[in-house]
Scaffold this active site. Structure first.
Site, mmCIF file in Angstrom:
data_model
loop_
_atom_site.group_PDB
_atom_site.id
_atom_site.type_symbol
_atom_site.label_atom_id
_atom_site.label_comp_id
_atom_site.label_asym_id
_atom_site.label_seq_id
_atom_site.Cartn_x
_atom_site.Cartn_y
_atom_site.Cartn_z
ATOM 1 N N GLU A 533 -36.696 -37.632 32.567
ATOM 2 C CA GLU A 533 -36.016 -36.542 31.863
ATOM 3 C C GLU A 533 -35.495 -36.994 30.494
ATOM 4 O OE1 GLU A 533 -36.072 -33.526 32.443
ATOM 5 O OE2 GLU A 533 -34.333 -32.560 31.543
ATOM 6 N N THR A 644 -41.993 -20.211 23.632
ATOM 7 C CA THR A 644 -41.562 -21.510 24.141
ATOM 8 C C THR A 644 -41.780 -21.645 25.647
ATOM 9 O OG1 THR A 644 -39.821 -23.180 23.988
ATOM 10 C CG2 THR A 644 -39.118 -20.927 24.490
HETATM 11 C C1 DMJ Z 1 -39.237 -24.106 29.572
HETATM 12 O O1 DMJ Z 1 -38.567 -23.080 30.208
HETATM 13 C C2 DMJ Z 1 -39.316 -23.858 28.101
HETATM 14 O O2 DMJ Z 1 -40.297 -24.658 27.561
HETATM 15 C C3 DMJ Z 1 -38.030 -24.119 27.401
HETATM 16 O O3 DMJ Z 1 -38.128 -24.005 26.008
HETATM 17 C C4 DMJ Z 1 -37.508 -25.479 27.719
HETATM 18 N N1 DMJ Z 1 -37.614 -25.862 29.046
HETATM 19 C C5 DMJ Z 1 -38.598 -25.395 29.948
HETATM 20 C C6 DMJ Z 1 -39.627 -26.376 30.372
HETATM 21 O O4 DMJ Z 1 -39.262 -27.684 30.373
#
Ligand code: DMJ
Length: 664
Positions: A533, A644
């Site tokens: 992480e 994202t």
């Molecule tokens: C996802 O939900 C999206 O990419 C977000 O921007 C960040 N974290 C998670 C995946 O790790």
């Protein structure tokens, strides 16, 4: 006249009534009129009658009012134009209608469930466009899907050139393997957790979590930008008010999976997901949810599903859900709170002690512009343009954007800067706003390159072992660590390199490659070949986690996301090699009998599972892996930007200054 003067003579009315009778008749008549008039208010759905008899009611500023001020009158009474026929498929592409289930092909499309009474009630409160006719679920605006599809430069699913040229190729077999993983992940979810937010593969059941509003049993919150150190700062308000029994949004995995199933041509599975959205995805929820997570997963997933298929159910649900997010923006600055209350619809913005997170309020732009594009309603675009305005004006320490902002005062709350969690997708959405606008949003472009310069100047480092990394900045002091989340930045910098100043392009390409290499190292240095992480660069250690609490891997996508962008930019086979290492590791350490699970320690060769198949594994990790082993014209970057959560949203090729895009 003469007769009236005769004593004792009582004159009769023209109908022969005497005075007391006349009085009684008038009394009865006035009673009848009062009763009829009053009944207008008692009859259900009397709004049309009310409009006939009553002057227009002054409303709270809602969608209609704002739309009218902005010069856009929502189509209210006029009959909408007929729905456009489905787009003709581009050459080499599947006709979206061929995705219809056998039931649909035989008997015609079943109508989606009409909006529930609670949803109708919300719409009637004036925060949405009213229905123009029964059955259209209250979104009368028609989007010209045919015109949109005709503007795409590539078939959505590509030409599959490699399949005809090399039908038995290794890369095709690799792609098929990833498709099988997706099918397994979906089928496991469907079998044990259909309709729940996510699957628990070890206990073979589903769970809701409380990111999306539910709080069935006080389960812990796992926000995308969660960081245990700062959660008290940002979550206080929601935590105080959350009660057991709140019903939140469900089916995050269904919505997150739609476009991945579609592009992998898992047709039956796509139909299952679509049917669930039509029949079981209810918006009459009551809890408090993360604005960011609902936006990137649900809104993003629904928008993509619509743009890929033209199926109205996705457009309508996206818009209706988008409307439910609007109360979060009712703050003095217009910067939304991180948590939106579905219950009351009017969030108490003044709750003490809470800040808004840069990556959360800074990652709405792409989806909200498309909500305006698909609804014809400016309010969504206005909300995110206002956020942009606040961020452009505010003073930035050394040109950097701190992670916390007060939605009340509009001031930064702490000087913590990160390209990982809490900051990440804000930067991503700047460059993607530029690309999605068809390269007209100059403001986003300038903000992106200025921010990147500041990041390079103050956060970028090279370790003694030669690994390039982006550190975190706390009021001028660096934490020499990189979160897994920050590994998306290799892809982002690669994506932005092409539009940088001439003299910077090669530099950004190289920087993207170096950061991606570092992230690969964080995988390569673990026993499982999966990354932790967070990983550090100190005390002689490089690209490794330093404590167990940072050693877990929860099926995150950011590293393979960067491999995908770097592959498309360079076609360097190393990125496919690295991607394949991830596939093998996922199979070895994360695959269980009933789905994929995260692991608790990437440095153990026999790691324990965390019992969660995250929805982003299906939305992002498997999608990016599949794209990595596909031709570049499958969801071409000329036509699409990925939000994202890896949901593809189309680039504006219409060169219009119309509904969503505006002039910048
Ligand atoms: C996802 O939900 C999206 O990419 C977000 O921007 C960040 N974290 C998670 C995946 O790790």
């Amino acid at each position: 006249m003469l007769m009236r003067k005769v004593p004792g003579f009582v004159p009769a009315s023209p109908w022969g009534l005497r005075l007391p009778q006349k009085f009684l008749f008038l009394l009865f008549l006035s009673g009848l009129v009062t009763l009829c008039f009053g009944a207008l208010f008692l009859l259900p759905h009397s709004s049309r009658l009310k409009r006939l008899f009553l002057a227009p009611r002054t409303q709270q500023p809602g969608l209609e009012v704002v739309a009218e001020i902005a010069g856009h009158a929502p189509a209210r009474e006029q009959e909408p134009p007929p729905n456009p026929a489905p787009a003709a498929p581009a050459p080499g592409e599947d006709d979206p209608s061929s995705w219809a289930s056998p039931r649909r092909r035989k008997g015609g499309l079943r109508r989606t469930r009409p909006t529930g009474p609670r949803e109708e009630a919300t719409a009637a409160r004036g925060n949405s466009i009213p229905a123009s006719r029964p059955g259209d679920e209250g979104v009368p605006f028609r989007f010209d899907f045919n015109a949109f599809r005709s503007r795409l430069r590539h078939p959505v699913l590509g030409t599959r050139a490699d399949e005809s040229q090399e039908p038995q190729s290794q890369v095709r077999a690799q792609r098929e393997k990833i498709k099988e993983m997706m099918q397994f992940a979906w089928q496991s979810y469907k079998r044990y957790a259909m309709g729940k937010n996510e699957l628990r593969p070890l206990t073979k059941d589903g769970y809701e979590g409380n990111m999306f509003g539910a709080n069935p049993s006080g389960e812990d919150r796992v926000a995308g930008k969660a960081d245990p150190c700062v959660m008290p700062l940002v979550m206080k308000a929601g935590e105080n008010q959350r009660r057991q029994g709140d019903r939140g949004l469900s089916g995050a995995t269904v919505i997150d999976s739609l476009d991945t199933l579609y592009l992998m041509e898992l047709k039956e599975e796509f139909q299952e997901a679509k049917a669930w959205v039509g029949e079981s995805f209810h918006l009459n929820v009551s809890g408090e949810a993360s604005l960011f997570e609902v936006n990137i997963r649900y809104i993003g997933g629904l928008l993509s599903a619509f743009y890929l298929t033209g199926e109205e159910v996705f457009r309508i649900k996206a818009i209706r859900l988008g409307e439910k997010l609007l109360p979060a923006f009712n703050t003095p600055t217009g910067i939304p709170k991180g948590v939106v209350s579905f219950k009351s619809g009017n969030w108490g913005w003044a709750t003490a002690g809470s800040s808004s997170i840069l990556a959360e309020f800074g990652s709405l732009h792409l989806e909200f512009l498309h909500l305006t594009e698909l609804s014809g309603n400016q309010v969504f675009a206005e909300k995110v343009r206002n956020i942009r305005k606040v961020l452009r004006k505010i003073e930035k320490p050394f040109g950097l954007y701190p992670n916390f902002l007060s939605p009340v005062s509009g001031n930064w709350v702490q000087h913590h800067v990160s390209v990982g969690g809490l900051g990440d997708s804000f930067y991503e959405y700047l460059i993607k706003s530029w690309l999605m606008s068809g390269k007209t949003d100059m403001e986003a472009k300038n903000m992106y390159y200025e921010a990147l310069e500041a990041i390079e100047t103050y956060l970028l480092n090279v370790s003694p072992g030669g690994l390039t990394y982006i550190a975190e900045w706390r009021g001028g002091i660096l934490d020499h660590k990189m979160g897994h989340l920050a590994c998306f930045s290799g892809g982002m910098i690669a994506l932005g390199a092409e539009d940088a100043k001439e003299e910077k392009r090669a530099h950004y390409r190289e920087l993207a490659a170096q950061i991606t290499k570092t992230c690969h190292e964080s995988y390569a240095r673990s026993d499982t070949k999966l990354g932790p992480e967070a990983f550090w660069f100190n005390s002689g250690r490089e690209a490794v986690a330093t404590q167990l609490s940072e050693s877990y891997y929860i099926l995150r996508p950011e590293v393979v996301e960067s491999y995908m962008y770097l592959w498309r930019q360079t076609h360097n086979p190393i990125y496919r090699e690295w991607g394949w290492e991830v596939v093998l590791a996922l199979e070895k350490y994360c695959r269980t009998e009933a789905g994929f699970s995260g692991i608790q320690d990437v440095y153990s060769s026999t790691p324990n599972h965390d019992n969660k198949q995250q929805s982003f594994f299906l939305a992002e990790t498997l999608k990016y892996l599949y794209l990595l082993f596909s031709e570049d014209d499958l969801l071409s970057l000329e036509d699409w930007v990925f939000n994202t959560e890896a949901h593809p949203l189309p680039v504006n090729h219409s060169d219009s200054s119309g509904r969503a895009w505006g002039r910048h």
